[in-house]
Enzyme design. Sequence first.
Site, PDB file in Angstrom:
ATOM      1  N   LYS A 178    -108.593 -57.286  32.347  1.00 42.57           N
ATOM      2  CA  LYS A 178    -109.758 -57.509  31.300  1.00 42.57           C
ATOM      3  C   LYS A 178    -109.671 -58.431  30.260  1.00 42.57           C
ATOM      4  O   LYS A 178    -108.862 -58.447  29.269  1.00 42.57           O
ATOM      5  CB  LYS A 178    -109.919 -56.142  30.467  1.00 42.57           C
ATOM      6  CG  LYS A 178    -111.258 -56.085  29.869  1.00 42.57           C
ATOM      7  CD  LYS A 178    -111.519 -55.192  28.492  1.00 42.57           C
ATOM      8  CE  LYS A 178    -111.045 -56.067  27.349  1.00 42.57           C
ATOM      9  NZ  LYS A 178    -111.838 -57.124  26.772  1.00 42.57           N
ATOM     10  N   PRO A 179    -110.162 -59.882  30.428  1.00 45.46           N
ATOM     11  CA  PRO A 179    -110.158 -60.805  29.486  1.00 45.46           C
ATOM     12  C   PRO A 179    -111.031 -60.323  28.322  1.00 45.46           C
ATOM     13  O   PRO A 179    -111.684 -59.473  28.230  1.00 45.46           O
ATOM     14  CB  PRO A 179    -110.739 -62.060  30.492  1.00 45.46           C
ATOM     15  CG  PRO A 179    -111.931 -61.473  30.969  1.00 45.46           C
ATOM     16  CD  PRO A 179    -111.285 -60.117  31.710  1.00 45.46           C
ATOM     17  N   GLY A 231    -101.732 -59.088  22.297  1.00 44.42           N
ATOM     18  CA  GLY A 231    -103.051 -58.735  21.286  1.00 44.42           C
ATOM     19  C   GLY A 231    -102.618 -58.344  20.171  1.00 44.42           C
ATOM     20  O   GLY A 231    -101.137 -58.359  19.916  1.00 44.42           O
ATOM     21  N   SER A 232    -103.243 -57.625  19.166  1.00 46.11           N
ATOM     22  CA  SER A 232    -102.893 -56.960  17.781  1.00 46.11           C
ATOM     23  C   SER A 232    -101.954 -56.132  17.999  1.00 46.11           C
ATOM     24  O   SER A 232    -102.049 -55.223  18.893  1.00 46.11           O
ATOM     25  CB  SER A 232    -103.995 -56.918  17.110  1.00 46.11           C
ATOM     26  OG  SER A 232    -104.700 -55.554  17.299  1.00 46.11           O
ATOM     27  N   LEU A 254     -97.245 -58.520  20.803  1.00 42.88           N
ATOM     28  CA  LEU A 254     -98.260 -57.983  19.708  1.00 42.88           C
ATOM     29  C   LEU A 254     -98.203 -59.321  18.467  1.00 42.88           C
ATOM     30  O   LEU A 254     -97.816 -60.202  18.828  1.00 42.88           O
ATOM     31  CB  LEU A 254     -97.892 -56.934  19.311  1.00 42.88           C
ATOM     32  CG  LEU A 254     -97.652 -55.845  20.473  1.00 42.88           C
ATOM     33  CD1 LEU A 254     -97.412 -54.414  19.889  1.00 42.88           C
ATOM     34  CD2 LEU A 254     -99.303 -55.523  21.076  1.00 42.88           C
ATOM     35  N   CYS A 287     -99.716 -66.291  18.037  1.00 44.21           N
ATOM     36  CA  CYS A 287     -98.986 -65.054  17.439  1.00 44.21           C
ATOM     37  C   CYS A 287     -97.700 -65.406  17.111  1.00 44.21           C
ATOM     38  O   CYS A 287     -96.944 -64.941  16.349  1.00 44.21           O
ATOM     39  CB  CYS A 287     -98.620 -64.158  18.677  1.00 44.21           C
ATOM     40  SG  CYS A 287    -100.020 -63.391  19.388  1.00 44.21           S
ATOM     41  N   GLU A 384    -100.327 -61.069   9.160  1.00 43.97           N
ATOM     42  CA  GLU A 384    -100.426 -62.264   9.916  1.00 43.97           C
ATOM     43  C   GLU A 384    -101.498 -62.987   9.500  1.00 43.97           C
ATOM     44  O   GLU A 384    -102.663 -62.561   9.522  1.00 43.97           O
ATOM     45  CB  GLU A 384    -100.476 -61.770  11.372  1.00 43.97           C
ATOM     46  CG  GLU A 384    -100.520 -62.726  12.502  1.00 43.97           C
ATOM     47  CD  GLU A 384    -100.451 -62.132  13.831  1.00 43.97           C
ATOM     48  OE1 GLU A 384    -100.943 -61.111  13.971  1.00 43.97           O
ATOM     49  OE2 GLU A 384     -99.915 -62.852  14.930  1.00 43.97           O
ATOM     50  N   GLU A 461     -91.918 -62.038  28.671  1.00 43.35           N
ATOM     51  CA  GLU A 461     -92.989 -62.673  29.904  1.00 43.35           C
ATOM     52  C   GLU A 461     -92.327 -63.904  30.011  1.00 43.35           C
ATOM     53  O   GLU A 461     -91.759 -64.585  29.217  1.00 43.35           O
ATOM     54  CB  GLU A 461     -94.299 -62.816  29.325  1.00 43.35           C
ATOM     55  CG  GLU A 461     -94.923 -61.546  28.986  1.00 43.35           C
ATOM     56  CD  GLU A 461     -96.544 -61.482  28.731  1.00 43.35           C
ATOM     57  OE1 GLU A 461     -96.911 -62.286  27.953  1.00 43.35           O
ATOM     58  OE2 GLU A 461     -97.366 -61.180  29.688  1.00 43.35           O
TER      59      GLU A 461
HETATM   60  C1  SIN Z   1     -99.608 -66.254  21.787  1.00 45.56           C
HETATM   61  O1  SIN Z   1    -100.101 -66.510  20.770  1.00 45.56           O
HETATM   62  O2  SIN Z   1     -99.723 -64.994  22.124  1.00 45.56           O
HETATM   63  C2  SIN Z   1     -99.144 -66.893  22.769  1.00 45.56           C
HETATM   64  C3  SIN Z   1     -98.454 -68.229  22.547  1.00 45.56           C
HETATM   65  C4  SIN Z   1     -97.510 -69.097  23.560  1.00 45.56           C
HETATM   66  O3  SIN Z   1     -97.430 -68.583  24.496  1.00 45.56           O
HETATM   67  O4  SIN Z   1     -97.047 -70.107  23.216  1.00 45.56           O
END
Ligand code: SIN
Length: 484
Positions: A178-179, A231-232, A254, A287, A384, A461
Amino acid sequence: MKLHDSGLFKQLAYINGEWVSASETLPVHNPATGKVIAHIPMLGASEVRTAIKAAESAFKSWRAKTAAERSTLLRKWYRLILDNQEDLAVLMTAEQGKQLTESRGEVGYGASFIEWYAEEAKRAYGDLIPAAKSSQRIMVTREPVGVVAAITPWNFPNAMIARKVAPALAAGCTIVIKPSELTPLSAFAMAELAQRAGIPAGVINIVTGDAREVGAELTGSSIVRKLSFTGSTAVGKLLMKQCADSVKKVSLELGGNAPFIVFDDADIEQAVQGAIASKYRNSGQTCICMNRLFVQDGIYDEFIQKFSEAVAKLTLGPGLDGEFNQGPLINEAALNKTKDFVEDALAKKGRLLTGGRAHSLGGLFYEPTVLADASMEMKCYQDEIFGPVAPVFRFHYEEDVINMANDTRYGLAAYFYANDLSRVFRVAEALEYGMVAVNEGVLSTEVAPFGGVKESGIGREGSKYGLDEYLEMKYVLLGGINAP
Ligand code: SIN
């Protein structure tokens, strides 16, 4: 929006190898112009269930393929993505607002995960463990988790999908993605290229619709054995709770509150460039963007002068109209949030060095901002920002800055600039973060483990470790082996 290959512009969901519409649709806007550029299907729970079923039935044959066969298909997909890099970048800039140079970079970054996992597919090694009895052998094999659900954000519409799909497929899992409904066009275009690469029907499925409804269906399904979410923190916690009923494996990437520390012994010019790269990438909407800039007494005045002069030179404009440094924010809520952080800092004696208001271009453009004399009472210390605002805090002692850097519920990325070798080790070890960059402002790469500690997430990841998130260990005990 002009594409070389108009077949990449899709406005339909992708389920079991078919392009699927819905009676209700949702508009997609270009954040640089406010114009509607597409309409996407608002799928309901039953279509999401169909996608999950499709992934379930495709799982049997996909996992049965050899690692080399899966690798070949991933590599074909990777090649097609690079062959279409320009079109994918144009689509991304149109729906997300980031500059074309950044979009091209993101398509390459996303593709790098697909290439990496095309190779790692062949390295899902097991173990043979010496057993306690001579008649026994202990084998450990690694098997795909099963059907995976991926929920991805709008700030990296391509790379955050690639970073989940590639290891999932390499491991032998199938996936329902789900984008974000704000940036679905990149996802559809990637699915189109996956289809052209020959990735079988049902292996990759893309569903769009109401985030809560789709999220509840994906997390509530007992067929789905794993959730990967970026995401958040607030949404991550909710999804984690929803996954508890069926005890799914989860990977969560997150929120963050990245400290960026510049010590007296740092190379100031390099630190200025690193801080700009970290803070203003994607208009501050990542993030891992620097959230709090800590500068030591001895170089504070020189640093903030050089930094704010460089920030004041950043140019803004719609990415499809020319080459600028920065695009718009994603939507009105993001703009208001940015304004709110700046107003709060100014009300608490922050000193504005540059920016500090909506840009004269109007719409969702906000001036790159630097605020000196930031303090712990300000909202930006704990929360944030996710916008182009750099609050600068002054510090004296190393110990104090470490305490302030760690004084947060987040623990994703941290940065610092220093040259003293002992300090480099001390500080890198003391920072409670999943990722630490020393004398660098950008740390993302497919070869290293990306992820956080504390409320910034679970799991990693990219890299060799990223494959483990999609594999389960199986212990097989072989008995009755007689001596000759
Ligand atoms: C992100 O902001 O969630 C990913 C940033 C990145 O992979 O450099």
